[in-house]
Design a protein around this motif. Structure first.
Motif, short mmCIF file in Angstrom:
data_model
loop_
_atom_site.label_atom_id
_atom_site.label_comp_id
_atom_site.label_asym_id
_atom_site.label_seq_id
_atom_site.Cartn_x
_atom_site.Cartn_y
_atom_site.Cartn_z
N GLU A 225 -17.50 -4.59 -7.68
CA GLU A 225 -16.43 -5.26 -7.83
C GLU A 225 -15.47 -4.74 -6.42
O GLU A 225 -14.76 -5.41 -5.81
N GLU A 226 -15.42 -3.58 -6.13
CA GLU A 226 -14.57 -2.88 -5.11
C GLU A 226 -15.18 -3.58 -3.63
O GLU A 226 -14.49 -3.68 -2.69
N LEU A 227 -16.42 -3.48 -3.74
CA LEU A 227 -17.12 -3.85 -2.29
C LEU A 227 -16.77 -5.38 -2.10
O LEU A 227 -16.60 -5.77 -0.81
N LEU A 228 -16.97 -5.97 -3.18
CA LEU A 228 -16.60 -7.63 -3.15
C LEU A 228 -15.20 -7.69 -2.52
O LEU A 228 -14.80 -8.33 -1.46
N GLU A 229 -14.35 -7.11 -2.86
CA GLU A 229 -12.87 -7.28 -2.66
C GLU A 229 -12.64 -6.77 -1.24
O GLU A 229 -11.92 -7.35 -0.63
N GLU A 230 -13.48 -5.58 -0.66
CA GLU A 230 -13.25 -5.11 0.67
C GLU A 230 -13.98 -6.19 1.64
O GLU A 230 -13.29 -6.42 2.51
N CYS A 231 -14.83 -6.68 1.21
CA CYS A 231 -15.65 -7.77 1.86
C CYS A 231 -14.47 -8.90 2.17
O CYS A 231 -14.66 -9.54 3.55
N PHE A 232 -13.74 -9.55 1.21
CA PHE A 232 -12.76 -10.22 1.55
C PHE A 232 -11.84 -9.98 2.29
O PHE A 232 -11.08 -10.64 2.98
N ARG A 233 -11.33 -8.52 1.92
CA ARG A 233 -10.21 -8.10 3.00
C ARG A 233 -10.60 -8.21 4.41
O ARG A 233 -9.73 -8.39 5.34
N LYS A 234 -11.95 -7.65 4.56
CA LYS A 234 -12.41 -7.76 6.19
C LYS A 234 -12.71 -9.06 6.73
O LYS A 234 -12.36 -9.50 7.61
N GLY A 235 -13.10 -10.10 5.62
CA GLY A 235 -12.94 -11.50 6.12
C GLY A 235 -11.71 -12.02 6.59
O GLY A 235 -11.67 -12.58 7.60
N GLU A 236 -10.51 -11.64 5.98
CA GLU A 236 -9.40 -11.97 6.12
C GLU A 236 -8.93 -11.42 7.44
O GLU A 236 -8.11 -12.15 8.35
N ALA A 237 -9.55 -10.14 7.81
CA ALA A 237 -9.01 -9.33 8.84
C ALA A 237 -9.76 -10.33 10.03
O ALA A 237 -9.01 -10.26 11.18
N TYR A 238 -10.84 -10.54 10.04
CA TYR A 238 -11.72 -11.52 10.97
C TYR A 238 -10.83 -12.69 11.49
O TYR A 238 -10.99 -13.07 12.57
N GLU A 239 -10.54 -13.56 10.51
CA GLU A 239 -9.81 -14.69 10.37
C GLU A 239 -8.59 -14.50 11.24
O GLU A 239 -8.29 -15.33 12.18
N GLN A 240 -7.84 -13.34 11.01
CA GLN A 240 -6.63 -13.02 11.80
C GLN A 240 -7.02 -12.78 13.46
O GLN A 240 -6.11 -13.19 14.08
N LEU A 241 -8.25 -12.43 13.58
CA LEU A 241 -8.56 -12.17 14.80
C LEU A 241 -9.11 -13.38 15.74
O LEU A 241 -8.75 -13.71 16.88
N PHE A 242 -9.92 -14.08 15.11
CA PHE A 242 -10.88 -15.32 15.70
C PHE A 242 -10.42 -16.62 15.34
O PHE A 242 -10.71 -17.41 16.25
N SER A 243 -9.38 -16.59 14.68
CA SER A 243 -9.04 -18.13 14.48
C SER A 243 -8.31 -18.76 15.63
O SER A 243 -7.39 -18.11 16.22
N ARG A 244 -8.56 -20.23 16.02
CA ARG A 244 -7.81 -20.54 17.04
C ARG A 244 -6.45 -21.26 16.34
O ARG A 244 -5.67 -21.58 17.60
N THR A 245 -6.51 -21.36 15.19
CA THR A 245 -5.20 -22.16 14.88
C THR A 245 -4.06 -21.30 13.99
O THR A 245 -3.05 -21.59 13.99
N ILE A 246 -4.48 -19.86 13.98
CA ILE A 246 -3.62 -18.69 13.66
C ILE A 246 -2.78 -18.42 14.88
O ILE A 246 -3.46 -17.80 15.68
N GLU A 247 -1.62 -18.62 15.16
CA GLU A 247 -1.00 -18.34 16.34
C GLU A 247 -0.93 -16.94 17.05
O GLU A 247 -0.94 -16.67 17.93
N THR A 248 -1.18 -15.93 15.97
CA THR A 248 -0.88 -14.47 16.22
C THR A 248 -2.40 -14.06 16.52
O THR A 248 -2.48 -12.94 16.79
N SER A 249 -3.28 -14.72 16.34
CA SER A 249 -4.89 -14.36 16.61
C SER A 249 -5.07 -13.81 17.97
O SER A 249 -4.29 -14.38 18.85
N GLU A 250 -5.93 -13.03 18.05
CA GLU A 250 -6.39 -12.68 19.55
C GLU A 250 -6.79 -13.81 20.31
O GLU A 250 -6.82 -13.90 21.58
#
Length: 329
Positions: free
Chosen positions: A57-82
């Motif tokens: 369960e801890e690993l799954l939660e960490e995977c989704f936290r990592k997924g959210e962090a990647y989305e904040q980096l790679f998304s074209r529609t999130i204005e603050t992404s890289e």
């Protein structure tokens, strides 16, 4: 492709659910699976684990936290992404993370491999098409004509961790390759924490860890194009590898009698018309499956087949508009 009545857009949700059901079915063994489903990268994400040295369960939660962090980096529609920062910089260099640099480099590799049929600077065009709208429509022809003039992956420059676009009107869209990159990163994390069996499903991008707990391969279905029920046109067996599909049936709409799908030609700004309904790629790494599924669709059956045969360790299944399957390795 023609149809007499307008049909609503079909998202990637159905094939995502279908793949999850097929690859989980029959996963018998002593270990009970632990699964988590959420919504990331504009699609349904399901991760299922069968065993590790740490709390699942801890690993799954960490995977989704990592997924959210990647989305904040790679998304074209999130204005603050890289990626958004690069797009908004009007040609000025932007310092990015190692992950963003590596993803852009991989995108440039497939842009070059395809001769521009796959182009990570497609954003000026893709931003004009809204396939998620309740009432989608074809963009203005003049707007499309202007947008394609800014599409050219050669305008992307990288120096260390600095990235800039030579053309201030250019913009990046990594949607054609980001999910595969992220899936590979999540697998690396899980394996490093003792997971020996599991499935990462990012909206139909399926990446398996090892084999099923009973030692057999995972059986995964390929969506039957345009079927509105959980129906497959073919199945594949994979272990410790990736299956990624791209097709006209994932996101599309009709205007009049004409179907418009989401795989856009960088040179015309309109959807590709090449007698293909879909392409499935089997590979070791999901990022390669992601890049090649779009690339091979863009190239068409003949050139896509030539490309697959020139690569080691890659298999492809092309679905033509007569619903025939073409297996290539």
């Amino acid at each position: 492709m023609k149809k007499n009545t307008y049909k609503k857009i079909l998202t990637a949700l159905l094939p995502c659910m279908l793949l999850s059901m097929l690859c989980l079915g029959g996963c018998s063994g002593k270990q009970e699976p632990v699964s988590k489903t959420g919504f990331l990268f504009d699609t349904v994400v399901t991760i299922t684990l069968y065993g590790s040295d740490r709390d699942q369960e801890e690993l799954l939660e960490e995977c989704f936290r990592k997924g959210e962090a990647y989305e904040q980096l790679f998304s074209r529609t999130i204005e603050t992404s890289e990626i958004s920062r690069i797009n908004q910089a009007k040609g000025e260099p932007v310092t990015v993370s190692d992950d963003t640099r590596e993803l852009i480099e991989k995108g440039l590799y497939y842009s070059e491999l395809s001769g521009g049929a796959f182009d990570i600077t497609i954003a000026p065009v893709s931003s004009l098409w809204d396939f998620k709208s309740a009432d989608p429509s074809v963009p203005d022809a003049d707007a499309i004509s202007r947008a394609v003039q800014a599409v050219d992956y050669h305008t992307v420059h990288i120096d260390g961790n600095q990235v800039w676009l030579e053309n201030p009107d250019a913009a990046l869209d990594l949607g054609g390759i980001a999910k595969g990159f992220i899936a590979d990163r999540l697998k690396e994390f899980l394996v490093s924490n003792g997971v020996s069996s599991g499935i990462i499903n990012l909206g139909g991008n399926v990446l398996t860890i090892g084999q099923k707990p009973d030692g057999s391969d995972y059986v995964i279905g390929i969506q039957y194009p345009f079927k509105e029920q959980n129906e497959v046109i073919d199945t594949v067996q994979i272990a410790d590898s990736s299956m990624v599909s791209s097709g006209v049936y994932e996101r599309y709409f009709y205007e009049g009698d004409t179907l418009y799908h989401h795989i856009l030609d960088p040179k015309t700004g309109y959807p590709y018309e090449n007698s293909l309904l879909g392409v499935t790629i089997l590979s070791s790494d999901s990022v390669d499956g992601d890049g090649l599924s779009t690339t091979c669709f863009a190239l068409g059956l003949e050139k896509g087949t030539e490309l697959i045969r020139s690569l080691d360790g890659i298999e492809a299944i092309f679905i033509t508009d007569d619903y025939k399957l073409h297996h290539v390795r």
